[in-house]
Design a protein around this motif. Structure first.
Motif, mmCIF file in Angstrom:
data_model
loop_
_atom_site.group_PDB
_atom_site.id
_atom_site.type_symbol
_atom_site.label_atom_id
_atom_site.label_comp_id
_atom_site.label_asym_id
_atom_site.label_seq_id
_atom_site.Cartn_x
_atom_site.Cartn_y
_atom_site.Cartn_z
ATOM 1 N N UNK A 121 0.828 -1.209 0.000
ATOM 2 C CA UNK A 121 0.000 0.000 0.000
ATOM 3 C C UNK A 121 0.860 1.256 0.000
ATOM 4 N N UNK A 122 1.934 1.266 0.796
ATOM 5 C CA UNK A 122 2.791 2.442 0.873
ATOM 6 C C UNK A 122 3.456 2.731 -0.462
ATOM 7 N N UNK A 123 4.082 1.729 -1.055
ATOM 8 C CA UNK A 123 4.810 1.941 -2.303
ATOM 9 C C UNK A 123 3.848 2.274 -3.446
ATOM 10 N N UNK A 124 2.728 1.575 -3.515
ATOM 11 C CA UNK A 124 1.757 1.820 -4.575
ATOM 12 C C UNK A 124 1.235 3.253 -4.514
ATOM 13 N N UNK A 125 0.874 3.708 -3.313
ATOM 14 C CA UNK A 125 0.338 5.060 -3.171
ATOM 15 C C UNK A 125 1.403 6.113 -3.455
ATOM 16 N N UNK A 126 2.633 5.848 -3.030
ATOM 17 C CA UNK A 126 3.690 6.842 -3.226
ATOM 18 C C UNK A 126 4.049 6.988 -4.696
ATOM 19 N N UNK A 127 4.254 5.876 -5.375
ATOM 20 C CA UNK A 127 4.618 5.949 -6.791
ATOM 21 C C UNK A 127 3.494 6.585 -7.606
ATOM 22 N N UNK A 128 2.271 6.165 -7.354
ATOM 23 C CA UNK A 128 1.173 6.694 -8.160
ATOM 24 C C UNK A 128 0.836 8.141 -7.801
ATOM 25 N N UNK A 129 1.081 8.538 -6.558
ATOM 26 C CA UNK A 129 0.895 9.958 -6.244
ATOM 27 C C UNK A 129 1.891 10.800 -7.046
ATOM 28 N N UNK A 130 3.122 10.299 -7.170
ATOM 29 C CA UNK A 130 4.111 11.029 -7.975
ATOM 30 C C UNK A 130 3.789 10.952 -9.464
ATOM 31 N N UNK A 131 3.176 9.853 -9.899
ATOM 32 C CA UNK A 131 2.716 9.762 -11.290
ATOM 33 C C UNK A 131 1.735 10.883 -11.608
ATOM 34 N N UNK A 132 1.017 11.325 -10.607
ATOM 35 C CA UNK A 132 0.046 12.402 -10.769
ATOM 36 C C UNK A 132 0.707 13.767 -10.591
ATOM 37 N N UNK A 133 1.513 13.906 -9.551
ATOM 38 C CA UNK A 133 2.096 15.209 -9.214
ATOM 39 C C UNK A 133 3.101 15.705 -10.248
ATOM 40 N N UNK A 134 3.949 14.819 -10.716
ATOM 41 C CA UNK A 134 5.018 15.264 -11.606
ATOM 42 C C UNK A 134 4.488 15.930 -12.881
ATOM 43 N N UNK A 135 3.615 15.307 -13.650
ATOM 44 C CA UNK A 135 3.144 15.977 -14.870
ATOM 45 C C UNK A 135 2.273 17.205 -14.592
ATOM 46 N N UNK A 148 12.158 5.915 2.891
ATOM 47 C CA UNK A 148 13.156 4.848 3.075
ATOM 48 C C UNK A 148 12.537 3.452 2.943
ATOM 49 N N UNK A 149 11.463 3.126 3.668
ATOM 50 C CA UNK A 149 10.875 1.791 3.462
ATOM 51 C C UNK A 149 10.304 1.597 2.072
ATOM 52 N N UNK A 150 9.842 2.674 1.442
ATOM 53 C CA UNK A 150 9.343 2.548 0.071
ATOM 54 C C UNK A 150 10.480 2.196 -0.882
ATOM 55 N N UNK A 151 11.623 2.836 -0.743
ATOM 56 C CA UNK A 151 12.782 2.510 -1.570
ATOM 57 C C UNK A 151 13.228 1.076 -1.345
ATOM 58 N N UNK A 186 24.540 5.355 -9.266
ATOM 59 C CA UNK A 186 23.468 6.201 -9.785
ATOM 60 C C UNK A 186 23.030 7.042 -8.600
ATOM 61 N N UNK A 187 23.222 8.361 -8.672
ATOM 62 C CA UNK A 187 22.988 9.242 -7.530
ATOM 63 C C UNK A 187 21.885 10.250 -7.830
ATOM 64 N N UNK A 188 21.150 10.604 -6.782
ATOM 65 C CA UNK A 188 20.143 11.645 -6.927
ATOM 66 C C UNK A 188 19.171 11.632 -5.769
ATOM 67 N N UNK A 189 18.175 12.508 -5.790
ATOM 68 C CA UNK A 189 17.166 12.541 -4.720
ATOM 69 C C UNK A 189 16.452 11.199 -4.591
ATOM 70 N N UNK A 190 16.073 10.854 -3.362
ATOM 71 C CA UNK A 190 15.425 9.572 -3.120
ATOM 72 C C UNK A 190 14.160 9.383 -3.934
ATOM 73 N N UNK A 194 13.392 6.424 -6.647
ATOM 74 C CA UNK A 194 12.217 5.561 -6.560
ATOM 75 C C UNK A 194 11.462 5.526 -7.881
ATOM 76 N N UNK A 195 11.228 6.679 -8.457
ATOM 77 C CA UNK A 195 10.472 6.730 -9.697
ATOM 78 C C UNK A 195 11.251 6.120 -10.857
ATOM 79 N N UNK A 196 12.566 6.313 -10.872
ATOM 80 C CA UNK A 196 13.381 5.764 -11.950
ATOM 81 C C UNK A 196 13.439 4.252 -11.907
#
Length: 227
Positions: A121-135, A148-151, A186-190, A194-196
């Protein structure tokens, strides 16, 4: 050493992951309440899906029993992509208002999404929330205790397919204490990591390091294989 080991050592002092998933879903609900009808129909990072489609996809699994999940995957020939399309078709008649109502009744994970201590639930909601927010250009700061636990879980969750993308690479978050894997960095923001690793090519623009070209190539390769 991968950060997952450090996370497990301090896990007793961190909040239960189910509570973190609840907070992630609550933040998603707040975001969705703020969207205009046009934004609900805007494209998301999921190819061919609008914002409404992403929300419907998330919730299409929420009330399925184990038997219901098995039936959906049987109908989808045991393929995640086909099962997802079936779920989306089943929710085609749900309006944004109805989807929001269901989300607010599902802030605490139920059924399938409670798996792995609520990490699904945590990972699904986080990734899909960013799928919405980014565009839509609506950024946010994700609390470290959720990210951290999502990663950690996203690296191994079969539906995400991150294993083949990150094999032989070392992931290094530059904004929090998290690393995983061995090989070229491969370095960058958490959040961008996650999204990559979840297959979102656009997020790789925020990353750097000698392993980035390999990661980008694998993301593009997995997209071609799905088409």
């Amino acid at each position: 050493m991968a950060n997952s080991a450090r996370y497990h050592r301090i896990g007793s002092s961190m909040r239960d992951v189910t509570e973190l998933a609840h907070d992630e879903r609550a933040q998603l609900a707040t975001l969705l309440h703020s969207l205009t009808p046009q934004q609900w129909q805007a494209p998301s990072l999921c190819a061919g899906w609008t914002v409404r489609d992403v929300v419907a996809h998330m919730l299409s699994y929420e009330e399925l029993s184990p038997v219901g999940v098995a039936r959906r995957f049987t109908r989808g020939w045991l393929r995640f992509d086909r099962a997802n399309v079936i779920g989306l078709d089943d929710f085609a008649g749900h309006s944004p208002h109805q989807l929001l109502d269901l989300l607010e009744r599902s802030l605490k994970p139920r059924g399938l999404t409670t798996g792995f201590g609520g990490r699904i639930a945590l990972v699904d909601a986080m990734i899909h929330q960013q799928d919405i927010r980014r565009p839509l250009g609506i950024p946010r700061d994700i609390p470290t205790e959720r990210l951290v636990p999502a990663l950690d879980f996203a690296r191994i969750a079969p539906p995400i397919g991150a294993r083949r993308r990150i094999r032989g690479l070392r992931l290094v978050a530059t904004d929090l204490d998290w690393t995983a894997g061995r090989g070229p960095d491969v370095r960058g923001p958490g959040e961008a990591l996650l999204m990559s690793i979840s297959g979102r090519h656009d997020a790789t623009d925020e990353l750097e390091g000698p392993g980035l070209a390999t990661l980008r190539g694998r993301i593009c390769g997995s997209r071609r294989a799905e088409n």
